[in-house]
Design an enzyme around this catalytic site. Sequence first.
Site, PDB file in Angstrom:
ATOM      1  N   ALA A 241       0.817  -1.213   0.000  1.00 47.72           N
ATOM      2  CA  ALA A 241       0.000   0.000   0.000  1.00 47.72           C
ATOM      3  C   ALA A 241       0.854   1.269   0.000  1.00 47.72           C
ATOM      4  O   ALA A 241       2.084   1.226   0.083  1.00 47.72           O
ATOM      5  CB  ALA A 241      -0.937  -0.020   1.198  1.00 47.72           C
ATOM      6  N   HIS A 242       0.169   2.410  -0.064  1.00 53.15           N
ATOM      7  CA  HIS A 242       0.862   3.692  -0.213  1.00 53.15           C
ATOM      8  C   HIS A 242       1.752   4.019   0.984  1.00 53.15           C
ATOM      9  O   HIS A 242       1.466   3.682   2.115  1.00 53.15           O
ATOM     10  CB  HIS A 242      -0.131   4.834  -0.480  1.00 53.15           C
ATOM     11  CG  HIS A 242      -1.197   5.003   0.559  1.00 53.15           C
ATOM     12  ND1 HIS A 242      -2.302   5.768   0.360  1.00 53.15           N
ATOM     13  CD2 HIS A 242      -1.330   4.515   1.813  1.00 53.15           C
ATOM     14  CE1 HIS A 242      -3.063   5.755   1.420  1.00 53.15           C
ATOM     15  NE2 HIS A 242      -2.489   4.998   2.325  1.00 53.15           N
ATOM     16  N   ASN A 243       2.880   4.657   0.643  1.00 56.58           N
ATOM     17  CA  ASN A 243       3.841   5.168   1.624  1.00 56.58           C
ATOM     18  C   ASN A 243       4.576   4.078   2.413  1.00 56.58           C
ATOM     19  O   ASN A 243       5.227   4.369   3.416  1.00 56.58           O
ATOM     20  CB  ASN A 243       3.177   6.136   2.615  1.00 56.58           C
ATOM     21  CG  ASN A 243       2.572   7.341   1.936  1.00 56.58           C
ATOM     22  OD1 ASN A 243       1.360   7.471   1.858  1.00 56.58           O
ATOM     23  ND2 ASN A 243       3.416   8.209   1.395  1.00 56.58           N
TER      24      ASN A 243
END
Length: 352
Positions: A241-243
């Site tokens: 997922a993001h980051n």
Amino acid sequence: MEFKATDIAAFLKGEVVGDGNVVVTNVSKIEDGKPGTLSFFANAKYESYVYNTNASIVLVNKSFEPKSEVIATLIKVDDAYQAFSSLLDLYQLTKKDTRKGIEQPSFIDETAATGDNFYLGAFGYVGKNVKIGNNVKLFPQVHIGNNVTIGDNCIFYAGAKVYDDCVIGNNCIVHAGAVIGSDGFGFAPQPDGTYKKIPQIGNVILEDNVDIGANTTIDCGTFESTIIRKGVKIDNLVQVAHNCEIGENTVIAAQTGLAGTTKVGKNCKFGGQVGLAGHLEIGDNVNIGAQSGVSNSIKDNETVLLTPAHNIKDAVRTAIVFKNLPKLRDEVIQLRKDVKSLQNSTSTDSKK
């Protein structure tokens, strides 16, 4: 191509036991060995196959002493598994895809720059301001978005997608159907019960020597970068997922999912179907067993199992207790009966 036993032994610095002139053209598992193939024996539970395999050559450790007659030619080496891996590298080199040039129909924007020995398969797309290094291969239907940078010696297999602004290092492999840089799962709840999409304007950075498995997805950062560090190997069907940030030389098996903003250290090993909650810190050299659910951060050098995941020693004790639950249940039922019987006996005695 054909490889003779003596030539293989010379390459591996091993010792031939048997017919040094036997020839192989392929490899096989020892339990499914076929004439003209090479296999290896490194796990004690497969020893019985050494004596009856149809493989022509078997790699074995130098410490191996047969207990009965072996039909195949043996090549004794320091480490049979590592030697077999080296042979696979050599075999792959003989079959190396040397395609280059641009197949049609395909599209490359006029602002894109490509290096030497570039290959773009049919129906491929390369967007604006893309920079591609030397010896890069983009197989059919690969999509490279605008402003993407790709280093040298990278391979993108059919149908791989790289969204705008992502950065790919040297010697990376992205397998079929993988998506690099898709939007992170960011939505803000509204007073009326709906959700407003939060724009995802970051990117993904793959450093050097990263492998991404088929149909794996790596989301871009919300406004920064999702980072996959050097030497990371990610299996098929993994969601990052993001980051998130994954540390150097970490390996992640299939169907694992990392929620947003989780940071993973160096040299970690994740089994299949591991799930990590968001905003966690996973230390260096952490091992996570298959199907574990991780809801808390983990310190360096820990090994965890189960859901919720906990230290391997406690996990093993928990598993033993769980295994014995039916027996414990029967004992509790019997104890209740015994107590009730004792109470009834006591009550009867008191009335006398």
